[in-house]
Scaffold this motif. Structure first.
Motif, PDB file in Angstrom:
ATOM      1  N   ARG A 198       0.839  -1.200   0.000  1.00 52.91           N
ATOM      2  CA  ARG A 198       0.000   0.000   0.000  1.00 52.91           C
ATOM      3  C   ARG A 198       0.883   1.262   0.000  1.00 52.91           C
ATOM      4  NH1 ARG A 198      -5.196   0.943   1.243  1.00 52.91           N
ATOM      5  NH2 ARG A 198      -5.389  -1.027   0.113  1.00 52.91           N
ATOM      6  N   TYR A 199       1.991   1.249   0.705  1.00 49.83           N
ATOM      7  CA  TYR A 199       2.924   2.377   0.734  1.00 49.83           C
ATOM      8  C   TYR A 199       3.409   2.693  -0.683  1.00 49.83           C
ATOM      9  CZ  TYR A 199       7.640   4.395   1.271  1.00 49.83           C
ATOM     10  OH  TYR A 199       8.776   5.156   1.144  1.00 49.83           O
ATOM     11  N   ARG A 200       3.764   1.663  -1.436  1.00 51.55           N
ATOM     12  CA  ARG A 200       4.224   1.872  -2.807  1.00 51.55           C
ATOM     13  C   ARG A 200       3.088   2.406  -3.682  1.00 51.55           C
ATOM     14  NH1 ARG A 200       6.460  -2.547  -3.211  1.00 51.55           N
ATOM     15  NH2 ARG A 200       4.738  -3.776  -4.082  1.00 51.55           N
ATOM     16  N   GLU A 201       1.871   1.883  -3.488  1.00 47.37           N
ATOM     17  CA  GLU A 201       0.727   2.360  -4.272  1.00 47.37           C
ATOM     18  C   GLU A 201       0.427   3.831  -3.986  1.00 47.37           C
ATOM     19  OE1 GLU A 201      -2.437  -0.201  -3.215  1.00 47.37           O
ATOM     20  OE2 GLU A 201      -1.582  -1.993  -4.180  1.00 47.37           O
ATOM     21  N   VAL A 202       0.498   4.225  -2.721  1.00 39.15           N
ATOM     22  CA  VAL A 202       0.209   5.607  -2.360  1.00 39.15           C
ATOM     23  C   VAL A 202       1.239   6.541  -2.981  1.00 39.15           C
ATOM     24  CG1 VAL A 202       0.035   7.247  -0.449  1.00 39.15           C
ATOM     25  CG2 VAL A 202      -0.988   4.978  -0.242  1.00 39.15           C
ATOM     26  N   LEU A 203       2.528   6.193  -2.892  1.00 38.21           N
ATOM     27  CA  LEU A 203       3.564   7.034  -3.505  1.00 38.21           C
ATOM     28  C   LEU A 203       3.350   7.130  -5.018  1.00 38.21           C
ATOM     29  CD1 LEU A 203       6.896   6.104  -1.667  1.00 38.21           C
ATOM     30  CD2 LEU A 203       5.612   8.247  -1.555  1.00 38.21           C
ATOM     31  N   ALA A 204       2.904   6.019  -5.609  1.00 40.87           N
ATOM     32  CA  ALA A 204       2.649   6.060  -7.054  1.00 40.87           C
ATOM     33  C   ALA A 204       1.493   7.005  -7.365  1.00 40.87           C
ATOM     34  CB  ALA A 204       2.349   4.650  -7.561  1.00 40.87           C
ATOM     35  N   GLU A 205       0.454   7.012  -6.535  1.00 30.50           N
ATOM     36  CA  GLU A 205      -0.660   7.943  -6.750  1.00 30.50           C
ATOM     37  C   GLU A 205      -0.225   9.394  -6.540  1.00 30.50           C
ATOM     38  OE1 GLU A 205      -4.489   7.220  -5.090  1.00 30.50           O
ATOM     39  OE2 GLU A 205      -4.210   5.044  -5.056  1.00 30.50           O
ATOM     40  N   ARG A 209       2.511  10.429  -7.513  1.00 30.62           N
ATOM     41  CA  ARG A 209       3.468  10.670  -8.604  1.00 30.62           C
ATOM     42  C   ARG A 209       4.829  11.083  -8.035  1.00 30.62           C
ATOM     43  NH1 ARG A 209       0.480  12.116 -13.284  1.00 30.62           N
ATOM     44  NH2 ARG A 209      -1.413  10.826 -13.286  1.00 30.62           N
ATOM     45  N   TYR A 210       5.268  10.298  -7.055  1.00 35.29           N
ATOM     46  CA  TYR A 210       6.586  10.576  -6.491  1.00 35.29           C
ATOM     47  C   TYR A 210       7.623  10.492  -7.615  1.00 35.29           C
ATOM     48  CZ  TYR A 210      10.428  10.482  -3.119  1.00 35.29           C
ATOM     49  OH  TYR A 210      11.557  10.795  -2.392  1.00 35.29           O
ATOM     50  N   PRO A 211       8.496  11.497  -7.738  1.00 37.93           N
ATOM     51  CA  PRO A 211       9.425  11.526  -8.892  1.00 37.93           C
ATOM     52  C   PRO A 211      10.409  10.355  -8.871  1.00 37.93           C
ATOM     53  CG  PRO A 211       9.972  13.250  -7.293  1.00 37.93           C
ATOM     54  CD  PRO A 211       8.651  12.684  -6.866  1.00 37.93           C
ATOM     55  N   LYS A 212      10.576   9.779 -10.048  1.00 39.39           N
ATOM     56  CA  LYS A 212      11.534   8.691 -10.234  1.00 39.39           C
ATOM     57  C   LYS A 212      11.314   7.576  -9.211  1.00 39.39           C
ATOM     58  CE  LYS A 212      15.045  11.867 -12.025  1.00 39.39           C
ATOM     59  NZ  LYS A 212      16.427  12.377 -11.858  1.00 39.39           N
ATOM     60  N   LEU A 213      10.052   7.226  -9.054  1.00 39.52           N
ATOM     61  CA  LEU A 213       9.700   6.232  -8.051  1.00 39.52           C
ATOM     62  C   LEU A 213      10.233   4.869  -8.486  1.00 39.52           C
ATOM     63  CD1 LEU A 213       8.180   5.423  -5.467  1.00 39.52           C
ATOM     64  CD2 LEU A 213       6.148   5.078  -6.894  1.00 39.52           C
ATOM     65  N   ALA A 214      11.026   4.239  -7.624  1.00 37.29           N
ATOM     66  CA  ALA A 214      11.547   2.902  -7.899  1.00 37.29           C
ATOM     67  C   ALA A 214      11.954   2.270  -6.576  1.00 37.29           C
ATOM     68  CB  ALA A 214      12.751   2.978  -8.848  1.00 37.29           C
ATOM     69  N   ASP A 215      11.783   0.959  -6.510  1.00 37.68           N
ATOM     70  CA  ASP A 215      12.235   0.196  -5.348  1.00 37.68           C
ATOM     71  C   ASP A 215      11.740   0.810  -4.042  1.00 37.68           C
ATOM     72  OD1 ASP A 215      13.437  -1.950  -4.220  1.00 37.68           O
ATOM     73  OD2 ASP A 215      15.485  -1.153  -4.287  1.00 37.68           O
ATOM     74  N   ALA A 216      10.414   1.054  -3.976  1.00 40.87           N
ATOM     75  CA  ALA A 216       9.814   1.615  -2.762  1.00 40.87           C
ATOM     76  C   ALA A 216       9.202   0.472  -1.957  1.00 40.87           C
ATOM     77  CB  ALA A 216       8.745   2.636  -3.134  1.00 40.87           C
ATOM     78  N   ILE A 254       6.946  10.851   1.702  1.00 37.82           N
ATOM     79  CA  ILE A 254       7.187   9.500   2.235  1.00 37.82           C
ATOM     80  C   ILE A 254       6.482   9.329   3.578  1.00 37.82           C
ATOM     81  CG2 ILE A 254       8.980   8.006   3.177  1.00 37.82           C
ATOM     82  CD1 ILE A 254      10.862   9.163   1.000  1.00 37.82           C
ATOM     83  N   ALA A 255       6.581  10.368   4.440  1.00 37.14           N
ATOM     84  CA  ALA A 255       5.923  10.282   5.748  1.00 37.14           C
ATOM     85  C   ALA A 255       4.406  10.165   5.589  1.00 37.14           C
ATOM     86  CB  ALA A 255       6.277  11.506   6.594  1.00 37.14           C
ATOM     87  N   LEU A 256       3.829  10.956   4.679  1.00 35.67           N
ATOM     88  CA  LEU A 256       2.392  10.872   4.431  1.00 35.67           C
ATOM     89  C   LEU A 256       2.007   9.485   3.919  1.00 35.67           C
ATOM     90  CD1 LEU A 256       1.652  14.325   2.760  1.00 35.67           C
ATOM     91  CD2 LEU A 256       0.712  13.513   4.927  1.00 35.67           C
ATOM     92  N   ALA A 257       2.789   8.973   2.972  1.00 37.03           N
ATOM     93  CA  ALA A 257       2.486   7.653   2.402  1.00 37.03           C
ATOM     94  C   ALA A 257       2.613   6.576   3.468  1.00 37.03           C
ATOM     95  CB  ALA A 257       3.423   7.368   1.233  1.00 37.03           C
ATOM     96  N   ALA A 290      -0.571   4.504   4.601  1.00 30.69           N
ATOM     97  CA  ALA A 290      -0.528   3.064   4.333  1.00 30.69           C
ATOM     98  C   ALA A 290      -0.843   2.276   5.603  1.00 30.69           C
ATOM     99  CB  ALA A 290       0.843   2.669   3.784  1.00 30.69           C
ATOM    100  N   MET A 291      -0.273   2.688   6.730  1.00 29.30           N
ATOM    101  CA  MET A 291      -0.569   2.039   8.009  1.00 29.30           C
ATOM    102  C   MET A 291      -2.063   2.136   8.315  1.00 29.30           C
ATOM    103  SD  MET A 291       1.948   0.638   9.688  1.00 29.30           S
ATOM    104  CE  MET A 291       3.737   0.518   9.491  1.00 29.30           C
TER     105      MET A 291
END
Length: 636
Positions: free
Chosen positions: A495-502, A504-511, A537-540, A544-545
């Motif tokens: 869920r953390y990775r999905e939230v960062l993707a929503e 549009r975290y720049p250059k998102l990889a290996d989250a 990151i803190a928000l995500a 996610a939690m």
């Protein structure tokens, strides 16, 4: 989609109590349920963060905001919450941080008849503490956190620990201590709290057993108290709730009928005595004449009392001027000597060379005549007053007698018409007293019955809690507790990775989240990111939690407070940062309207995007000409 559920805690209203007024913040929707998303908007330094801090204070935080506008204005704070769907009030004093909170069932505008119960804040594990009450509504009462493998050192779980997953303050957003890494024991405790929330901690079965024993003890005490209260109700012979409600309604109807009858009786008395209107008018005229005669008499008597001393003063003046004139005649033969000191004078001297007294004689005849004239006029006026006062006194006495005769005529003429009405008024007064006593008796009885019903409902809730805990204990024997924890961390990580993707975290990889819950992006821990990146990151991580816990029906309280989610984002009006902020709000709204139905999020933000205007519950301007100025809106 997970349906609405009442487990946990929801924030309804916050009220700060002052000496002469209150300051309210309302988190309710038009249908009186807690709003899914509430946004506190407006300029900085207007009280948005203060609201979140007061919510936290009412939920057991050690201290409250101490801004200059708060301390002199606010004396206490009350938070209206839903605990497992029922409204409660939590109140704490403001000033010196209190060590107690007062809790009672009810609403801010409808407190009800429930007694206020004092709840201690420490120790958190005490059965009568505020923490134990709040944890009991999250299925977390009795949980203990272990700090070594042998479980020889442990502490009871506190609701303050759970608040780490319910509140993301400003200072944790872009810092490098999101998981309290600088305090190892606190860092370890956070990980254990997450395990407890997701029901994957190692001592889960043991904790359920402790919880069952605790609830069983509370249930036994509650049943004993119920039997005592039930015996009291039976001894009072108050009857059933239906009987008491019917009795209460009958008494209210009787009071209303008495009021209506009394009004009709007064109207009838006025109509029945209308024939005496002429007599009453004669009485009024006689009363006015008596008052006028008495006033005139008092005026003349007052004049006489004041002029008699003045007459004496004028008489003294005449005596003095007469003596001075006589003295002038006596000293006239000795014109060659000074009348004052006796020194020799010449014909040319106008003043005595020795004492400078005027040589020419003083003519006092004019002053003497004037004084005698005023005295004579005053004597004539006083003689007139002395002749007039007895006549006025007799006239006043006659007017008073006339007024008394007119009053007697009115009484005699209306007595036969008024007497029956007086008897009826007495009868109505007796009926009203009996109805009021009946109403009080019904109200007292209803309070006893309602108290008994509340005890019975509490017993039923504890019995349901026991059934739930026993069922959970029976199904908790799965051998793979560690596997369950890994699965929970994996779900949160996804869920953390999905939230960062929503976002549009720049250059998102290996989250992902590591086993110790540390968030990673681009294969690096979050501490390596920029300040704006750490905010996202803190928000995500927090979302996610929260979202995963809610969707898995875990023991999370069900609310989340976010402070300043735009921190380090869009400070220079960057277009892409503005879009990122919109995506944050879109994500929150979408989740609350879908899989998060029933959860609650409260956000304090300077400038939420325009499309979130419907979620803004208050917007502070920090301008006196554009209310509301701020939370304390009468301190500019």
């Amino acid at each position: 989609m997970i349906g609405l559920r009442t487990q946990g805690i929801r924030i309804r209203r916050l009220r700060l109590h002052g000496d002469d007024r209150d300051y309210d913040v309302d988190f309710r929707a038009p249908d009186d349920t807690p709003r899914p998303l509430s946004v506190l908007a407006g300029a900085f330094s207007t009280g948005k963060t203060t609201i979140l801090e007061f919510v936290d204070y009412c939920l057991g935080a050690n201290d409250h905001p101490r801004h200059p506008e708060i301390t002199p204005k606010v004396k206490s704070a009350t938070l209206e919450v839903e605990l497992s769907g029922s409204p409660y009030l939590i109140e704490r004093a403001v000033g010196e941080p209190s060590m107690f909170a007062y809790v009672c069932a009810g609403r801010l505008d409808k407190p009800g008849n429930a007694a206020r119960v004092r709840r201690t804040l420490r120790p958190a594990g005490h059965p009568d503490s505020l923490s134990s009450l709040l944890l009991s509504h999250c299925k977390l009462q009795g949980v203990r956190l272990s700090f070594d493998a042998a479980h020889e050192s442990d502490d009871p779980l506190s609701f303050r620990d759970v608040m780490w997953l319910c509140l993301l303050p400003n200072e944790r957003l872009d810092g490098k201590d999101l998981l309290f890494e600088s305090v190892p024991m606190k860092h370890l405790k956070l990980r254990q709290v997450v395990d407890v929330i997701f029901d994957v901690h190692d001592d889960h079965a043991v904790e359920i057993g402790r919880r069952i024993r605790s609830v069983e003890a509370e249930l036994a005490a509650a049943r004993t108290a119920y039997r005592a209260a039930e015996q009291l109700v039976e001894d009072q012979h108050v009857g059933t709730r239906l009987d008491l409600e019917a009795l209460e309604q009958t008494a209210k109807d009787e009071l209303a009928a008495c009021a209506q009858t009394l009004a009709g009786l007064d109207a009838g008395a006025r109509a029945a005595t209308g024939f005496a209107a002429d007599l009453r008018e004669r009485h009024r005229e006689a009363a006015r004449a008596a008052l006028a005669a008495y006033t005139e008499l008092r005026d003349r008597e007052t004049q006489l009392q004041r002029l008699i001393p003045l007459r004496g003063s004028y008489a003294d003046d005449v005596s003095k001027w007469t003596m001075l004139a006589e003295a002038d005649r006596l000293f006239e033969t000795g014109a060659g000597a000074c009348a004052s000191c006796g020194a020799a004078l010449t014909a040319a001297d106008e003043r005595c060379p020795a004492c400078r007294f005027p040589v020419a004689p003083v003519d006092v005849s004019g002053e003497l005549r004037s004084a005698k004239t005023r005295l004579a006029e005053l004597n004539r006026h006083l003689e007139d007053l002395e002749r007039e006062i007895p006549q006025l006194r007799a006239a006043a006495s006659r007017a008073q007698d006339a007024e008394s005769r007119a009053a007697a005529e009115v009484d005699a003429a209306t007595a036969h018409a008024v007497t029956p009405f007086l008897a009826e008024r007495d009868a109505i007064a007796r009926r009203r007293e009996e109805a009021a006593a009946t109403l009080q008796r019904a109200a007292d009885g209803l309070r006893l019955v309602q108290g008994l019903e509340r005890r019975a409902n509490g017993i039923l809730q504890m019995m349901d809690q026991l059934d739930t805990d026993r069922d959970e204990l029976g199904s908790s024997g799965a051998p793979s507790r560690r596997a369950d924890r890994s699965a929970a961390v994996r779900r949160v990580s996804e869920r953390y990775r999905e939230v960062l993707a929503e976002f549009r975290y720049p250059k998102l990889a290996d989250a992902y989240l590591a086993e110790d819950l540390t968030p990673y992006v681009r294969g690096e821990p979050y501490t390596a990111a920029s300040s704006g990146g750490r905010t996202l990151i803190a928000l995500a991580w927090q979302l996610a939690m929260f979202e995963t816990a809610w969707e898995s029906r875990s023991s999370h309280p069900g609310f989340l407070l976010l402070d300043s989610p735009q921190k380090n984002l869009g400070a220079l009006g960057d277009l892409e940062d503005g879009r990122t902020i919109e995506r944050i709000y879109r994500h929150v709204e979408t989740w609350l309207g879908g899989r998060g139905v029933g959860a609650q999020i409260i956000v304090a933000d300077n400038a939420p995007p325009p499309f979130a205007a419907d979620d803004v519950i208050v917007r502070y301007s920090r301008r006196p000409d554009q209310p509301p100025y701020g939370l304390i809106d009468d301190d500019f």
